[in-house]
Design a protein around this motif. Sequence first.
Motif, mmCIF file in Angstrom:
data_model
loop_
_atom_site.group_PDB
_atom_site.id
_atom_site.type_symbol
_atom_site.label_atom_id
_atom_site.label_comp_id
_atom_site.label_asym_id
_atom_site.label_seq_id
_atom_site.Cartn_x
_atom_site.Cartn_y
_atom_site.Cartn_z
ATOM 1 N N ASP B 56 52.950 -30.632 91.076
ATOM 2 C CA ASP B 56 52.064 -29.633 90.468
ATOM 3 C C ASP B 56 52.847 -28.695 89.550
ATOM 4 O OD1 ASP B 56 50.089 -30.803 91.922
ATOM 5 O OD2 ASP B 56 50.145 -29.336 93.546
ATOM 6 N N ILE B 59 53.290 -30.328 86.349
ATOM 7 C CA ILE B 59 52.103 -30.261 85.486
ATOM 8 C C ILE B 59 52.062 -28.915 84.757
ATOM 9 C CG2 ILE B 59 49.577 -30.191 85.507
ATOM 10 C CD1 ILE B 59 49.806 -32.223 87.894
ATOM 11 N N MET B 276 47.279 -27.656 94.336
ATOM 12 C CA MET B 276 47.644 -27.558 92.922
ATOM 13 C C MET B 276 47.214 -26.208 92.348
ATOM 14 S SD MET B 276 46.672 -30.164 89.968
ATOM 15 C CE MET B 276 46.764 -29.608 88.314
ATOM 16 N N SER B 280 49.739 -23.362 90.799
ATOM 17 C CA SER B 280 49.666 -22.751 89.466
ATOM 18 C C SER B 280 49.392 -21.260 89.571
ATOM 19 C CB SER B 280 48.628 -23.447 88.587
ATOM 20 O OG SER B 280 47.498 -23.761 89.326
#
Lengths: 283, 521
Positions: B56, B59, B276, B280
């Motif tokens: 994650d 990403i 996830m 973030s």
Amino acid sequence: MIMRLIKKLRSNRLLIGPAVLFGVAILAFSVLSLTQSTAKAQEALVSTNPNDIAAGAVLYSEHCQSCHGYEGEGGVVSGAPSLVDKGAAAANFYLTTGRMPLNAANNEAIRHHSIFTSAQIRQLDAYINALPQITGKGGSGPTIPTVEPLCQNQGTLAAQSAQGCVTLSEGQQLFSINCAACHQAAGSGNILSNGNVIPSLNNATLTQVAEAPLVGPKPMPIFTELTNAQISAIAQYVTYLHHASNPGGFAIGRIGPVAEGFVAILGGFCLLWFAARMIGNRG
Amino acid sequence: MSTTEERIAAQKRLRATRAGTDTIDERLGSSKFLTSVLDKIFPDHWSFMVGEIAMDSLIVLIITGIYLALFYVPSSKEVVYAPTSGHVYIPLVGQKMSEAYQSVINISFNVRFGLIMRQAHHWAALIFLAAVFFHMARIFFTGAFRKPREINWIIGLLLWQIVALEGFTGYSLPDDLLSGTGLRVIYSIIESIPFVGTWLVYALWGGRFPGTSLIPRLFVVHEFLFPLLIIGLLTAHLMILWHQKHTDFPGPGKTETNIRGSRIWPQYALKAGGLMMLVSSVIFLLAGFVQINPVWIYGPYQPYTVSAGAQPDWYLGWQDGAVRLWPHWEFRSFGHEIANPFFPGLLLPGILLGIMFAWPWIDKKIYKDYRAHNLLDRPRDKPFRTGVGAAAVTLFSLLTMASGTDIIANNLHVSYEAIVVALDYLVIIGPVVAFIIAYKACQRLQEVDFHPIQRPVGGVIYRTPDGGYHTVGDVHHGPSHDVPADAGASHGSGEHGSGEHGSGGAGRDSEKSVPAPSAGD
């Protein structure tokens, strides 16, 4: 239209009181700020008044003599230097930063709360400054520097070449070249070998920063090649760093990747680790 | 027991999923594949999700990185920082700097969302590597690298190395005082490679330090080469994981050939998706509230300037720490000198990495176990491996600490030499001590099978065919009249459950561990 407005205001007696008060406040503020700024400018200079020197001599005999000797010749205890040729800059630097007097002769001279009032420091400065005349030996040391002001409109390129004033840009460059190698790029200090601590500059005043390169407090060398304008630029930059335009959140001590690593692991990753524990199965 | 409502809801959900897959199936004929994908079972243990934290973060790194790349200028061309429109950082006005540094200053002060993206990118990198280290340790301690997963262990190690290098290139791109200092250190380390170092470093930098070709090259490496490698290797990593299926800890009903856990859809997908979002949000919270790498304060890099307290980002700290601690040995023979930075900078990391790459095969030799495994080891069951892991973690931690010797000495008011000498000894002694402690702890845990502070109260209650009860193994009661003589012999030796893990706990079905009130204690 305007006349009518004034008339209306006149008729409104409620506003007279505050208006007078406001005017008085502005007057008082401007008078005070003017007198204060002149007082400050005077304080940066060294007094040659015999009364101040005499008072300084008394203070000297009370607080300094036991190590630095009867008339600043030094060497009463090992390591106590002669003060005759050190100048008012050294006296002012060591006294305002509280490095002197030491509790014991073998203590490290690090930043403390100063035990003297500013008037007493002024008298001691005057005495140390007068030592070459009193003793009749040694050249005079550096006097307390006058820090040049910051230029106006520093955001423009034209300001960078202005005379009689200094810019932060100049200060930043001189600081990186001369100071950052020990004091760290953000002035947060570091350590050298043999227990020599490089102090953080977060509490240093304008005058103190300007004095340091003239005085060379151990283990710092004396920067003879720097002009007063350059020293002023450095001092202005260092004090700018105290309240720098510094976006991005908590500065975590401005000590770089070590602190950032701690925050990332303990604050960031550990939080997510617990999140994973909450989400996953803890069997 | 599910109620009728629940059953109806479950059928509705299934129909909704079917409808979704049908829509796709009518176009692509992929229904069979999709159903098998969505029905795949993943084990639920929390430690298996730490690898996902890494993914994650990656990403987040890719998204923020794309944004930053829109505004970054990979050029060493010298420019004078002059006020343009928008915000200006005043102490830099009129200074000569590289175009790269100027663009980073502009990203920080002038580009909308620039600073938070930069900070999120940097924080994500630090958290990414923390997750990678944890994930790696989890794989090691549970023996998940064993056959048939040796290839994935190697891919994982490669990923770690490339990701760390990717981090370093990113750290170097802003061309500020700190990154320039870091590049100077790397330049010297590469230069110290015997015989080829000087040529190699000339080829990489396109000339002498600092030169003007490195920044554009670093950009290509940071932007294309390494991300491509990372994404490619990660895809392989995950496809192999998918193909081989996830490992799981031994437990009731778990065997070498089955998997227990949640289906990908909907349970696991929701868990992974939730994680996830948390990853973030934590990254962006840090990016919003905590400053990272204030390049404007460090100033542009000039080869004649250096800042005290220059450190790499934490994940390369162990290599930097090794360089700091290494004694000043130099070897000279046949007219050649092997320069000092070579040993701690390249040889030592090379040896450590070599051992790590070879570990699956070393492990096979040690345990003479050449079979394939899908069930994990509990760390306590393999004391030697756990000991080696503990020693490695200790060594890496101490070396990482050594990277901050000056900061530690300054903040703890200890002399610098004392810290260096202490760490010099500790990196030798620490791993050995850690090995012994871990080894002994594993043996002891095997004996009692419980954590010392979690020692259970009560024992096992047996029900006899004639309806009577007796208790076995309750250390809190003395031998009582209803305990059979053979069971009484095991008092206090903590017999419960020992030797049963791994056998699937089948023998426990007839037993129940019953906590008894511990009022007397």
